[in-house]
Design a protein around this motif. Structure first.
Motif, PDB file in Angstrom:
ATOM      1  N   ALA A 117      66.576  66.132  21.651  1.00  0.00           N
ATOM      2  CA  ALA A 117      66.872  67.538  21.957  1.00  0.00           C
ATOM      3  C   ALA A 117      66.939  67.693  23.475  1.00  0.00           C
ATOM      4  O   ALA A 117      66.402  66.865  24.219  1.00  0.00           O
ATOM      5  CB  ALA A 117      65.809  68.451  21.370  1.00  0.00           C
ATOM      6  N   ASP A 118      67.601  68.756  23.920  1.00  0.00           N
ATOM      7  CA  ASP A 118      67.755  68.995  25.366  1.00  0.00           C
ATOM      8  C   ASP A 118      66.719  69.970  25.911  1.00  0.00           C
ATOM      9  O   ASP A 118      66.523  70.057  27.121  1.00  0.00           O
ATOM     10  CB  ASP A 118      69.160  69.529  25.656  1.00  0.00           C
ATOM     11  N   GLY A 119      66.064  70.721  25.019  1.00  0.00           N
ATOM     12  CA  GLY A 119      65.061  71.682  25.448  1.00  0.00           C
ATOM     13  C   GLY A 119      64.315  72.213  24.238  1.00  0.00           C
ATOM     14  O   GLY A 119      64.714  71.986  23.086  1.00  0.00           O
ATOM     15  N   MET A 120      63.218  72.922  24.491  1.00  0.00           N
ATOM     16  CA  MET A 120      62.419  73.491  23.409  1.00  0.00           C
ATOM     17  C   MET A 120      62.047  74.926  23.752  1.00  0.00           C
ATOM     18  O   MET A 120      61.792  75.249  24.921  1.00  0.00           O
ATOM     19  CB  MET A 120      61.144  72.668  23.190  1.00  0.00           C
ATOM     20  N   VAL A 121      61.994  75.767  22.722  1.00  0.00           N
ATOM     21  CA  VAL A 121      61.548  77.154  22.866  1.00  0.00           C
ATOM     22  C   VAL A 121      60.503  77.431  21.790  1.00  0.00           C
ATOM     23  O   VAL A 121      60.738  77.181  20.605  1.00  0.00           O
ATOM     24  CB  VAL A 121      62.726  78.146  22.727  1.00  0.00           C
ATOM     25  N   ALA A 122      59.342  77.924  22.200  1.00  0.00           N
ATOM     26  CA  ALA A 122      58.261  78.238  21.270  1.00  0.00           C
ATOM     27  C   ALA A 122      57.368  79.301  21.899  1.00  0.00           C
ATOM     28  O   ALA A 122      57.536  79.651  23.063  1.00  0.00           O
ATOM     29  CB  ALA A 122      57.450  76.983  20.926  1.00  0.00           C
ATOM     30  N   GLY A 123      56.415  79.794  21.111  1.00  0.00           N
ATOM     31  CA  GLY A 123      55.473  80.789  21.619  1.00  0.00           C
ATOM     32  C   GLY A 123      55.420  82.059  20.805  1.00  0.00           C
ATOM     33  O   GLY A 123      54.604  82.939  21.073  1.00  0.00           O
ATOM     34  N   ALA A 124      56.283  82.169  19.783  1.00  0.00           N
ATOM     35  CA  ALA A 124      56.247  83.364  18.934  1.00  0.00           C
ATOM     36  C   ALA A 124      54.928  83.454  18.178  1.00  0.00           C
ATOM     37  O   ALA A 124      54.432  84.546  17.902  1.00  0.00           O
ATOM     38  CB  ALA A 124      57.416  83.357  17.956  1.00  0.00           C
ATOM     39  N   VAL A 125      54.347  82.288  17.850  1.00  0.00           N
ATOM     40  CA  VAL A 125      53.063  82.272  17.148  1.00  0.00           C
ATOM     41  C   VAL A 125      52.042  81.354  17.827  1.00  0.00           C
ATOM     42  O   VAL A 125      50.970  81.109  17.284  1.00  0.00           O
ATOM     43  CB  VAL A 125      53.232  81.850  15.667  1.00  0.00           C
ATOM     44  N   ASN A 126      52.389  80.855  19.002  1.00  0.00           N
ATOM     45  CA  ASN A 126      51.482  79.972  19.746  1.00  0.00           C
ATOM     46  C   ASN A 126      51.224  80.530  21.138  1.00  0.00           C
ATOM     47  O   ASN A 126      52.090  81.176  21.729  1.00  0.00           O
ATOM     48  CB  ASN A 126      52.078  78.567  19.878  1.00  0.00           C
ATOM     49  N   SER A 127      50.042  80.245  21.669  1.00  0.00           N
ATOM     50  CA  SER A 127      49.699  80.707  23.014  1.00  0.00           C
ATOM     51  C   SER A 127      50.488  79.919  24.063  1.00  0.00           C
ATOM     52  O   SER A 127      50.987  78.813  23.808  1.00  0.00           O
ATOM     53  CB  SER A 127      48.206  80.508  23.277  1.00  0.00           C
ATOM     54  N   THR A 128      50.572  80.493  25.256  1.00  0.00           N
ATOM     55  CA  THR A 128      51.224  79.807  26.371  1.00  0.00           C
ATOM     56  C   THR A 128      50.567  78.455  26.631  1.00  0.00           C
ATOM     57  O   THR A 128      51.252  77.446  26.864  1.00  0.00           O
ATOM     58  CB  THR A 128      51.146  80.678  27.643  1.00  0.00           C
ATOM     59  N   LEU A 308      57.609  81.864  24.688  1.00  0.00           N
ATOM     60  CA  LEU A 308      57.937  83.212  24.262  1.00  0.00           C
ATOM     61  C   LEU A 308      56.702  84.099  24.273  1.00  0.00           C
ATOM     62  O   LEU A 308      55.579  83.614  24.144  1.00  0.00           O
ATOM     63  CB  LEU A 308      58.491  83.189  22.833  1.00  0.00           C
ATOM     64  N   SER A 309      56.912  85.385  24.399  1.00  0.00           N
ATOM     65  CA  SER A 309      55.845  86.334  24.137  1.00  0.00           C
ATOM     66  C   SER A 309      55.600  86.370  22.634  1.00  0.00           C
ATOM     67  O   SER A 309      56.540  86.317  21.834  1.00  0.00           O
ATOM     68  CB  SER A 309      56.240  87.724  24.625  1.00  0.00           C
TER      69      SER A 309
END
Length: 332
Positions: A117-128, A308-309
């Motif tokens: 993969a070229d990048g990742m986006v997460a944080g909708a249900v996980n802390s920073t 993500l927030s």
């Protein structure tokens, strides 16, 4: 065309692959549906196919690649790589496999590390902290970057300042009390981020409650020193300070308070002295000026991972994925 529409168009021109590890969250799957429908990026979802299908009822995610950790043909290679990266911490093969199978964030970051993969986006249900921990352990900081920081792209309606109302604010989400060296590094990273995402020349204002010596305090001294270091480290970037906010962005105030500065009154990248100021500043602008706030976007990691927030919408996730894709384009 809005800022985020421009970002989406840029992302479409050279499609990147973004992993979304929080695949049992409806907002994530809704975002994946939109991203694939609009052809913004290729999407990898991590998890059990049947469980993801249940969450995705009514949505079309047929074009997404779904990776089941317990049935992933590259797992042994990923385990070996993680053991090598964490051997100084005593990690064993059993521990590495357990982590990669059970923690989709670690598996997602490892996909980015290995080029799957070229990048990742997460944080909708996980802390920073949970999102960034594997990123820093596995990807580490980008070459020539001293620290990981964050920024917001702020788009202020009916605004004559900045770049037609568009600014980068930093750091508003990650580094609480940067020292002078760290503040200078944040300035350099933020200038590069502005150039990559907005596509115009960055003009960096180092913010303070003082303009060019109008006040004396150790907090002012820190910004003065950070400005000196930044100018020396990044000679090709327009940087100046210390400025009060109005002196940084309003031409008439800048010319009055800092007549010798070519940057006063023209800044489109605003570097806040600490996280208190940055967080307050972006939220004031967002709420009172009704600005669009895109972020916090992470900068300084060797490959793009964005947090993500936890209150984000599916639309927010789509925007962050598009930004992450453009970051990936620029890092290649």
């Amino acid at each position: 065309m809005s800022f985020i529409d421009k970002i989406k168009e840029t992302a479409k021109q050279n499609k990147q692959t973004i992993v979304l590890p929080e695949s049992l969250e409806r907002r994530t799957v809704e975002a994946a549906h939109t991203i694939l429908e609009e052809d913004i990026a290729n999407i990898i979802l991590v998890g059990n196919k049947e469980e993801i299908a249940e969450v995705a009822k009514g949505l079309n995610i047929e074009k997404a690649t779904i990776i089941e950790p317990t049935n992933f043909d590259q797992m042994d290679d990923y385990v070996d790589t993680l053991v090598e990266l964490r051997k100084s911490k005593g990690m064993t093969s059993e521990q590495a496999k357990d982590l990669l199978v059970k923690d989709s964030l670690y598996l997602g970051v490892m996909m980015v590390k290995k080029g799957f993969a070229d990048g990742m986006v997460a944080g909708a249900v996980n802390s920073t902290a949970n999102v960034l921990r594997p990123s820093l352990q596995i990807l580490k900081t980008a070459p020539g970057t001293k620290l990981v920081s964050s920024f917001f792209v702020m788009v202020v309606p009916d605004c004559e300042y900045g770049s037609n109302g568009t600014f980068v604010f930093s750091d508003c989400g990650l580094v609480p009390h940067p020292n002078a060296e760290e503040l200078a590094a944040i300035a350099g990273s933020s200038a590069n981020s502005f150039k990559a995402l907005v596509g115009e020349e960055p003009v960096v204002g180092m913010l303070s409650f003082s303009t060019k010596g109008s006040a004396s305090h150790p907090d002012v001294d820190k910004v003065v020193e950070a400005t000196r270091i930044a100018k020396e480290t990044y000679p090709n970037i327009k940087i100046d300070g210390e400025f009060q906010l109005d002196a940084a962005i309003v031409p008439s105030v800048g010319s009055s308070k800092a007549p010798e500065s070519e940057i006063a009154g023209k800044a489109n990248v605003l570097i806040f002295p600490d996280l208190d100021a940055g967080n307050i500043g972006y939220k004031l602008t967002q709420r009172l000026a009704k600005a669009e706030a895109y972020g916090p976007v992470t900068q300084g990691i060797s490959k793009p991972v964005n947090d993500l927030s936890r209150g984000c919408s599916a639309e927010d996730i789509v925007g962050v994925v598009a930004i992450t894709a453009v970051q990936a384009q620029n890092q290649k």
